[in-house]
Design an enzyme around this catalytic site. Structure first.
Site, short mmCIF file in Angstrom:
data_model
loop_
_atom_site.label_atom_id
_atom_site.label_comp_id
_atom_site.label_asym_id
_atom_site.label_seq_id
_atom_site.Cartn_x
_atom_site.Cartn_y
_atom_site.Cartn_z
N SER A 160 -0.23 3.15 0.64
CA SER A 160 -0.66 3.12 2.00
C SER A 160 -2.09 3.80 2.03
O SER A 160 -2.68 2.98 1.66
CB SER A 160 0.18 4.46 2.65
N THR A 161 -2.30 5.07 2.45
CA THR A 161 -3.80 5.44 2.42
C THR A 161 -4.54 5.34 1.12
O THR A 161 -3.87 5.85 0.22
CB THR A 161 -3.81 6.76 3.01
N HIS A 187 1.34 -0.29 3.68
CA HIS A 187 0.83 -0.05 5.01
C HIS A 187 -0.54 -0.18 5.59
O HIS A 187 -1.62 0.11 5.23
CB HIS A 187 1.28 1.53 5.15
N MET A 280 -0.15 8.30 1.88
CA MET A 280 0.63 9.72 2.72
C MET A 280 2.34 9.25 2.75
O MET A 280 2.72 8.08 2.80
CB MET A 280 0.00 9.68 3.81
N ASP A 283 7.46 6.98 1.52
CA ASP A 283 7.74 5.78 1.25
C ASP A 283 7.82 5.21 0.03
O ASP A 283 6.68 5.46 -0.72
CB ASP A 283 6.89 4.64 2.21
#
Length: 347
Positions: A160-161, A187, A280, A283
């Site tokens: 993600s991030t 993401h 973050m 998941d």
């Protein structure tokens, strides 16, 4: 509550500066220290005010966003969140290469619903920047590879991030085994996933595409989950295929790293390999449990290198992660694992 997170807003549009300041200061834990209308003024104010986070427009007079990033990362590395329109995807990925922490796509319309979405995303990423560690990046180009016709070994990756440069680095380390197939659940706003795939395709030995419904998994191919949809591995008539279903109301993320990993566990069993990179949230944590139940490999990026140690931490906390590695080691260790498996199977 501790001291608020401090932010410097850099944007040549007075309207955008006011909007971003209002959205950021809607939360008591964030304080906008000041704003700047171009990169030159922004650089001076970063050195003077030392904000925790910078929000950055890329297209500005005098000193643009990319040059600002080059100079900032050299003299005073600071987490930078790029605020960009959907029309400038390649500029965003260049900014990430230059050291930007993350990016946010400007909504095409300033409806109340769009602004509320922007507010939530902006605050989430500013808060995540609290955990950012400074560090250098590298971007060495990789050689081309001639692929054999052997059956692909499949690796599932979730991020993600901070994920785009981390995925790139993993692929660089994995390039010694160019016949492997990689499924990536990153993401990312849906408008950016194709550009992300195209960019990776240009710089590495793998063929990289945005995954499509019914794609047959091929060796030497990296499939990026299409934004706003899931990426699932299935088996049909003895061959591995991809599905890209739309999310349902119960899905918190799309793509879902949990669902990607679970599908890999179901198809591959003990040969499944799942890797959780920076990001973050949680998941991937449920997914690594599923892979581990089948006897597969479950790896997570270490706190030493994760831009945001959220997803790896949650995965490790399940007790189902078999290896924790710094980012620079993950690709090469995956290549070694693939090599051992190929040798043991006589391929």
């Amino acid at each position: 509550m501790g001291r608020p997170l401090t932010v410097l807003v850099i944007d040549d549009s007075a309207t955008n500066r006011r909007t971003l300041t209002t959205l950021l200061e809607s939360s008591a834990d964030v304080e906008v220290l000041d704003w700047a209308q171009d990169g030159e003024e922004g650089l001076k104010k970063v050195l003077e005010l030392k904000p925790d986070v910078v929000t950055l427009d890329l297209e500005m007079p005098r000193l643009g966003g990319h040059t600002f990033l080059r100079l900032l990362m050299r003299v005073s590395p600071t987490p930078v969140i790029v605020i960009s329109s959907y029309a400038h995807k390649s500029d965003v990925f260049k900014a990430l290469e230059l050291g930007a922490f993350d990016f946010i796509a400007k909504p095409p319309r300033g409806t109340p619903e769009a602004l509320e979405g922007l507010r939530r995303e902006l605050l989430d990423k500013v808060r995540a920047a609290r955990h950012v560690k400074s560090g250098g990046r590298h971007g060495a180009a990789l050689r081309s590879a001639v692929l054999s016709g052997e059956a692909p070994q499949v690796i599932a990756v979730g991020a993600s991030t901070g994920g785009p440069p981390a995925v790139q680095r993993l692929l660089e380390g994995l390039s010694a085994e160019p016949a492997v197939s990689v499924l990536v659940g990153q993401h990312m706003p849906s408008q950016f996933t194709r550009a992300f795939a195209e960019r990776l395709d240009r710089i590495g030995p793998f063929t990289v595409t945005e995954a499509r419904e019914g794609d047959v998994v091929a060796p030497g191919h990296v499939y990026i989950a299409p934004g706003g949809r899931h990426l699932l591995l299935t088996e049909r008539s003895g061959r591995m295929e991809l599905r890209t279903p739309s999310p349902v109301s119960a899905d918190k993320y799309a793509p879902s790293v949990d669902r990607l990993f679970e599908s890999a566990a179901e198809v591959l069993g003990s040969r499944a390999v799942a890797v959780v990179l920076t990001g973050m949230g949680a998941d991937g944590a449920q997914g690594v449990r599923g892979v581990r139940r089948e006897g597969g490999e479950t790896w997570a990026e270490s706190e030493d290198t994760a831009v945001v140690f959220g997803m790896p931490k949650e995965a490790i906390a399940t007790g189902a992660v078999t290896r924790v590695l710094p980012l620079d080691d993950i690709g090469s260790e995956l290549a070694a694992l693939v090599r051992r498996r190929r040798q043991s199977s006589g391929q």
